[in-house]
Design a protein around this motif. Structure first.
Motif, PDB file in Angstrom:
ATOM      1  N   ALA A  73       0.860  -1.185   0.000  1.00  0.00           N
ATOM      2  CA  ALA A  73       0.000   0.000   0.000  1.00  0.00           C
ATOM      3  C   ALA A  73       0.892   1.229   0.000  1.00  0.00           C
ATOM      4  CB  ALA A  73      -0.904   0.012   1.219  1.00  0.00           C
TER       5      ALA A  73
ATOM      6  N   LYS B  72      -0.863  -3.368  -3.936  1.00  0.00           N
ATOM      7  CA  LYS B  72      -2.283  -3.714  -3.971  1.00  0.00           C
ATOM      8  C   LYS B  72      -3.185  -2.497  -3.840  1.00  0.00           C
ATOM      9  CE  LYS B  72      -1.315  -8.109  -1.768  1.00  0.00           C
ATOM     10  NZ  LYS B  72      -1.351  -8.856  -0.537  1.00  0.00           N
ATOM     11  N   TYR B  73      -2.634  -1.381  -3.356  1.00  0.00           N
ATOM     12  CA  TYR B  73      -3.470  -0.215  -3.073  1.00  0.00           C
ATOM     13  C   TYR B  73      -2.657   1.065  -3.193  1.00  0.00           C
ATOM     14  CZ  TYR B  73      -6.220   3.163  -0.443  1.00  0.00           C
ATOM     15  OH  TYR B  73      -6.913   4.280  -0.066  1.00  0.00           O
TER      16      TYR B  73
END
Length: 97
Positions: free
Chosen positions: A54, A74-75
Motif C-alpha cells: 500500500a 495492492k493499493y
C-alpha cells in the motif's frame, strides 16, 4: 491480523505534507509495517515503493513506468483533492484504486 499472516508493508511518500507533526500515525502503524518518508524525490520513488503493498501519496507522482515495476502493490491512496499524480488508467487496470 492473524499470527500466521505477514504484516502489510505500507509506504507514505509525502509524510510531511500529510502530517507535519500534528497527527498520529498509530492507526496506520497498527495495519502493518509503516515506512514514512517526509518527501520523496522522483529519482527515489521506485526504491521507496519496491516492497510496498500500500502506498499513500499527496504530491509524489506514480506513473506507469513506476507502477509496472511494483508487483507487491495492492493499493494506492491519494490524500489530496486531485488525483492527477497517479496514472489512473494503469492503476484501474491493475485494480490498485
Amino acid at each position: 491480523m492473524n499470527d500466521d499472516e505477514m504484516p502489510m508493508n505500507i509506504g507514505v511518500l509525502d509524510g510531511y505534507t500529510l502530517n507535519p507533526g500534528d497527527l498520529s500515525w498509530e492507526g496506520l502503524e497498527s495495519l502493518g509495517c509503516l515506512t514514512i518518508h517526509d518527501r520523496t524525490p522522483v529519482d527515489q520513488i521506485l526504491e521507496r515503493c519496491m516492497d510496498a503493498e500500500a502506498i499513500l501519496t499527496n504530491k509524489t507522482p506514480l506513473r506507469r513506468e513506476v507502477l509496472d515495476q511494483l508487483p507487491a502493490l495492492k493499493y494506492i491512496g491519494v490524500l489530496a483533492t486531485g488525483y492527477d499524480i497517479v496514472d489512473v488508467k494503469m492503476a484501474l487496470s491493475a485494480k490498485l484504486l
